[in-house]
Design a protein around this motif. Sequence first.
Motif, PDB file in Angstrom:
ATOM      1  N   GLY A 206     -40.376  29.645  25.184  1.00  0.00           N
ATOM      2  CA  GLY A 206     -41.317  28.716  25.814  1.00  0.00           C
ATOM      3  C   GLY A 206     -41.108  27.271  25.390  1.00  0.00           C
ATOM      4  N   ARG A 207     -39.900  26.924  25.012  1.00  0.00           N
ATOM      5  CA  ARG A 207     -39.602  25.556  24.579  1.00  0.00           C
ATOM      6  C   ARG A 207     -38.463  24.977  25.418  1.00  0.00           C
ATOM      7  N   GLU A 208     -38.495  23.653  25.540  1.00  0.00           N
ATOM      8  CA  GLU A 208     -37.443  22.964  26.287  1.00  0.00           C
ATOM      9  C   GLU A 208     -37.012  21.742  25.498  1.00  0.00           C
ATOM     10  N   LEU A 209     -35.725  21.542  25.383  1.00  0.00           N
ATOM     11  CA  LEU A 209     -35.212  20.340  24.736  1.00  0.00           C
ATOM     12  C   LEU A 209     -35.064  19.291  25.829  1.00  0.00           C
ATOM     13  N   VAL A 210     -35.790  18.195  25.666  1.00  0.00           N
ATOM     14  CA  VAL A 210     -35.829  17.200  26.749  1.00  0.00           C
ATOM     15  C   VAL A 210     -34.562  16.355  26.696  1.00  0.00           C
ATOM     16  N   PRO A 211     -33.835  16.315  27.796  1.00  0.00           N
ATOM     17  CA  PRO A 211     -32.602  15.519  27.792  1.00  0.00           C
ATOM     18  C   PRO A 211     -32.940  14.028  27.703  1.00  0.00           C
ATOM     19  N   TRP A 212     -32.331  13.309  26.779  1.00  0.00           N
ATOM     20  CA  TRP A 212     -32.595  11.864  26.699  1.00  0.00           C
ATOM     21  C   TRP A 212     -31.552  11.084  27.476  1.00  0.00           C
ATOM     22  N   LYS A 213     -30.456  11.746  27.807  1.00  0.00           N
ATOM     23  CA  LYS A 213     -29.475  11.124  28.707  1.00  0.00           C
ATOM     24  C   LYS A 213     -29.125  12.173  29.750  1.00  0.00           C
ATOM     25  N   ALA A 214     -29.694  12.004  30.926  1.00  0.00           N
ATOM     26  CA  ALA A 214     -29.541  13.027  31.962  1.00  0.00           C
ATOM     27  C   ALA A 214     -28.083  13.275  32.315  1.00  0.00           C
ATOM     28  N   ASP A 215     -27.253  12.235  32.229  1.00  0.00           N
ATOM     29  CA  ASP A 215     -25.858  12.397  32.649  1.00  0.00           C
ATOM     30  C   ASP A 215     -25.039  13.230  31.656  1.00  0.00           C
ATOM     31  N   ARG A 216     -25.622  13.546  30.496  1.00  0.00           N
ATOM     32  CA  ARG A 216     -24.878  14.362  29.522  1.00  0.00           C
ATOM     33  C   ARG A 216     -25.281  15.839  29.587  1.00  0.00           C
ATOM     34  N   VAL A 217     -26.112  16.169  30.562  1.00  0.00           N
ATOM     35  CA  VAL A 217     -26.528  17.563  30.713  1.00  0.00           C
ATOM     36  C   VAL A 217     -25.628  18.237  31.752  1.00  0.00           C
ATOM     37  N   ASN A 218     -25.104  19.399  31.390  1.00  0.00           N
ATOM     38  CA  ASN A 218     -24.253  20.142  32.326  1.00  0.00           C
ATOM     39  C   ASN A 218     -25.099  21.247  32.955  1.00  0.00           C
ATOM     40  N   ILE A 219     -25.386  21.105  34.234  1.00  0.00           N
ATOM     41  CA  ILE A 219     -26.281  22.059  34.895  1.00  0.00           C
ATOM     42  C   ILE A 219     -25.485  23.148  35.607  1.00  0.00           C
ATOM     43  N   LEU A 220     -25.812  24.397  35.259  1.00  0.00           N
ATOM     44  CA  LEU A 220     -25.111  25.542  35.863  1.00  0.00           C
ATOM     45  C   LEU A 220     -26.165  26.453  36.489  1.00  0.00           C
ATOM     46  N   PRO A 221     -26.404  26.332  37.765  1.00  0.00           N
ATOM     47  CA  PRO A 221     -27.462  27.151  38.381  1.00  0.00           C
ATOM     48  C   PRO A 221     -27.034  28.598  38.596  1.00  0.00           C
ATOM     49  N   GLY A 222     -28.024  29.481  38.510  1.00  0.00           N
ATOM     50  CA  GLY A 222     -27.853  30.868  38.949  1.00  0.00           C
ATOM     51  C   GLY A 222     -27.013  31.766  38.062  1.00  0.00           C
ATOM     52  N   ILE A 223     -26.691  31.355  36.843  1.00  0.00           N
ATOM     53  CA  ILE A 223     -25.886  32.266  36.009  1.00  0.00           C
ATOM     54  C   ILE A 223     -26.794  32.996  35.020  1.00  0.00           C
ATOM     55  N   SER A 224     -26.302  34.122  34.528  1.00  0.00           N
ATOM     56  CA  SER A 224     -27.121  34.940  33.629  1.00  0.00           C
ATOM     57  C   SER A 224     -27.238  34.262  32.265  1.00  0.00           C
TER      58      SER A 224
END
Lengths: 460, 227
Positions: free
Chosen positions: A13-31
């Motif tokens: 139930g925790r989320e690490l808030v990205p402080w630089k959105a462009d450094r987040v690698n988003i991979l949708p739909g994977i296990s």
Amino acid sequence: HRSALNDFQRSEGRELVPWKADRVNILPGISLEECAKRCSESLDCRAFNYVFRPSLICKHLPWVGNTEIAEVKRNVNCDLYEMKVYIRKCIIGNGEDYRGHVSKTKTGRTCQQWWSKFPHDHKYTPSSTNGLELNYCRNPDGDNIGPWCYTTDPERRYESCNIPQCKDEVCITCNGEDYRGQVDRTVSGKECQRWDQQNPHQHIYQPEKYPDKSLDDNYCRNPDASPMPWCYTTDPDVERESCDIRKCSEAPKRRSRSGYTTNCFRGRGEDYRGKVNETTSGIPCQRWDAQAPHEHPFYPHIYECKGLEENYCRNPDGSEAPWCFTSRAQMRTALCLQIKRCADDIEAEDCYNGNGKNYRGAVRKTRKGILCQNWSVNTPHKTKINPRTHPEANLTENYCRNPDGDLHGPWCYTTDPKTEFDYCAIKQCAGEGPPIIMPPEGVVFDECGKRDDRKLKKLR
Amino acid sequence: IVGGTPGNSPWTVSLRDRKGKHFCGGSLVNSKWVISTKQCFSSCYVDLTGYAAVMGTVYREPKEGEPSTQSIALNKIVCGPSESHLVLLQLETPAEFNDRVAQICLPPERYIVPEGTSCEIAGWGETKGTGDETVLNVAQMQVQSNSECNKYFKGRVKQNEMCTTSFFGGVGACEKDYGGPLACQNSDCWVLEGVIIPMRRCGHPGQPNIFIRVSMYVDWIKKVMEM
């Protein structure tokens, strides 16, 4: 059979808030497993948010939560997984994989930056794979002294940082049922299986079913009163094994004498320290330090805080009442139910009249069995109602009373820090109905629930 | 809600489990407290980590980033007097009131709502095929006296409960509506007179609905919030 998730510590139930959105690698739909695997394989990933609602999204992040720039917030739709090597404050083995933030040596000298060749020249060059960041202690050459660094003191070229071994960082008392440390390997070096996984070994210890046992990640724990913390292993041929964790050198803190009972038992009798030494049917008990006629694992020196003296009835394993191994070979164990339950542990056969404002009995437990807090002390709860504010209410010791005329009966502040007050384990006397409901003459609302009811035409 | 229609109820909140799944209803009695029913929880000491109250939306599964939706973590659970079956849930941060999120007021202590008062129930629970389960449904009903209601239930309705009249077609609360409000209108004020509790059947034709009578527990609610 090793799960990629073993490299990570989960925060539910925790989320690490990205402080630089462009450094987040988003991979949708994977296990989840795939998300962890790809993070482990990526040079730039140190943690990931796994969002499971409204859709599955794996978000790889190049930082963890214990840094100044990072903010961890609650999010019921997401779990945070952080690489253990970046958040662990202890090392396993020689600490070659240590990626923590200690930057002082054992004698307190500040470490030299790895990119700098001054005051000490050296052969190391920081790269994306060797972890030689800033001036943090590292062990790039696998030295036996553990993570080390060149120091900023020209007189001292390098020094160990004395990062503790995980097995020594948190020591255990007794049989380690309270151990909450970070050792995740068994005594033979096998990696532990995560408690929230059923592979390679199926088991009953699902973390959500044992919330008080802290079955976190794949850390060693002792949920079943074994002699030592243990875990299921990732080796399909070895189901479970003990972990190598240091015993505390100091004797475990004895509970205050008031916690122990000698003539009777409370709860399940784990604190019973009396001298009854035969079973309910009169069979003498076997000594705890003997292994005949029954072999058993309850060695007094291992279960040192369970009071396994002589052949007295005890409850070292959380059974329903004190018990013992019997001296008869045909009968292994038996309960000692002839020991009486303490008077204050028996549900009161008391009752109150009306709303209980005049109740002066001696019940001092809530309906959930929690002991009441003394009215005249302020711990764990500050008592707004106390003998000084309500001198007429007979607020003696921690007895249940009803100083404020609560319609629902006598109550008390509780000794549970999470429960401020609760109603008591005492019923209204038979024949008495609940107080009569009196309809008020005029209804006055101090705070009003209002809403904007749009006109139907406007809605259309 | 069986036999309801899509509607608006800004004090009705959706209680969500760790997987974000709606499991019960609740009512905002102030910006930090939600009232619901004990039957929605396994114990009075349940670990609420990961549980949340969602408000400000009529959708059961609001789209991510929908601006009016507020999802606030639950901090604490306090169980009411045993026969009340009520729980108060403390929100981690206060709810922000606006035209989609509002509190509902509490009735005066021990107040009996007059027979025939217009009320409504709201929830995201099952409709048994009578409506759209993806949105908040609302159904109107009128208060029935306990003595009248007891004719149907053969004296089983207690003083701390209250009833609404039956419908021939069947209207009532159903699975996952439990804990939600029976809100009654008093001039331009909406008052939380009842809390929805499980019944044996949902919206059974000709059967009155039973609720916990909130006015019996107003003193407890205020005491918990003050303490």
